[in-house]
Design a protein around this motif. Structure first.
Motif, PDB file in Angstrom:
ATOM      1  N   ASP A   1      -2.244  -4.039   4.762  1.00 22.80           N
ATOM      2  CA  ASP A   1      -1.396  -2.896   5.215  1.00 22.80           C
ATOM      3  C   ASP A   1      -0.705  -2.219   3.839  1.00 22.80           C
ATOM      4  O   ASP A   1      -0.264  -1.271   3.923  1.00 22.80           O
TER       5      ASP A   1
ATOM      6  N   GLY B   1       4.773  10.786  -0.300  1.00 20.76           N
ATOM      7  CA  GLY B   1       4.237   9.247  -0.222  1.00 20.76           C
ATOM      8  C   GLY B   1       5.291   8.217  -0.426  1.00 20.76           C
ATOM      9  O   GLY B   1       6.134   8.548  -1.271  1.00 20.76           O
TER      10      GLY B   1
ATOM     11  N   ARG C   1      -2.718   6.535   5.117  1.00 17.31           N
ATOM     12  CA  ARG C   1      -2.322   5.608   3.905  1.00 17.31           C
ATOM     13  C   ARG C   1      -3.559   5.649   3.203  1.00 17.31           C
ATOM     14  O   ARG C   1      -4.722   5.926   3.386  1.00 17.31           O
TER      15      ARG C   1
ATOM     16  N   TYR D   1       1.778   5.385   1.737  1.00 16.73           N
ATOM     17  CA  TYR D   1       1.767   5.878   3.111  1.00 16.73           C
ATOM     18  C   TYR D   1       2.316   7.577   2.997  1.00 16.73           C
ATOM     19  O   TYR D   1       3.426   7.820   2.582  1.00 16.73           O
TER      20      TYR D   1
ATOM     21  N   TRP E   1       0.439  10.267  10.363  1.00 16.67           N
ATOM     22  CA  TRP E   1       0.652   9.271   9.136  1.00 16.67           C
ATOM     23  C   TRP E   1      -0.723   8.714   8.510  1.00 16.67           C
ATOM     24  O   TRP E   1      -1.676   8.390   9.247  1.00 16.67           O
TER      25      TRP E   1
ATOM     26  N   ARG F   1      -8.417   7.559   1.626  1.00 16.79           N
ATOM     27  CA  ARG F   1      -7.484   7.803   2.493  1.00 16.79           C
ATOM     28  C   ARG F   1      -7.941   7.674   3.895  1.00 16.79           C
ATOM     29  O   ARG F   1      -8.945   7.927   4.377  1.00 16.79           O
TER      30      ARG F   1
END
Length: 121
Positions: free
Chosen positions: A90, A114, A38, A94, A36, A45
C-alpha cells in the motif's frame, strides 16, 4: 482558487490503520464525484476508490476492497479514505481527485498535491 489539500499520510507498521483527508474549496464540491488514486515508485498511477456526489455509491480496486473505505461530508467539502489492515504494497503517494462529467460528456478534473503513505516495519 480551486484547492484540494490532502493530509493524514505518514509511516505505519503492517496491519496498522490510517485515515486520509482531502479538504476541497473553490468549486461545487457536492456536484463532483471524488476519487483517491495512488502511485508507488516505478509503478503506474492506480485508481483506489470512488464515491459519487451523493455518497450513495462507492467502488474500490480489488487490491483494497474490504480494507479501505471512502466517505465524504458534503457540508464540510471533505472526502476521506479510511485505510485498515495496511500492507507494505500500500506504500505510495495518495492523490485526491474531483471529477465531473456533464450529460454531453465534457469532463472536469481537479487534483490535490498528494500525501505520502509508507507501510513498513
Amino acid at each position: 482558487q480551486v484547492q484540494l489539500v490532502e493530509s493524514g499520510g505518514g509511516l505505519v507498521q503492517p496491519g496498522g490503520s490510517l485515515r486520509l483527508s482531502c479538504a476541497a474549496s473553490g468549486f461545487a464540491f457536492s456536484s463532483y464525484a471524488m476519487r483517491w488514486f495512488r502511485q508507488a515508485p516505478r509503478k503506474e498511477r492506480e485508481l483506489v476508490a470512488t464515491i459519487i456526489s451523493t455518497g450513495v455509491i462507492t467502488t474500490y480496486a480489488d487490491s483494497v476492497k474490504g480494507r479501505f473505505t471512502i466517505s465524504r461530508d458534503n457540508a464540510k467539502s471533505t472526502v476521506y479514505l479510511q485505510m485498515n489492515s495496511l500492507k507494505p504494497e500500500d506504500t505510495a503517494v495518495y492523490y485526491c481527485n474531483a471529477h465531473y462529467k456533464s450529460y454531453f460528456g465534457r469532463a472536469t478534473d481537479y487534483w490535490g498535491q498528494g500525501t505520502q503513505v509508507t507501510v513498513s516495519s
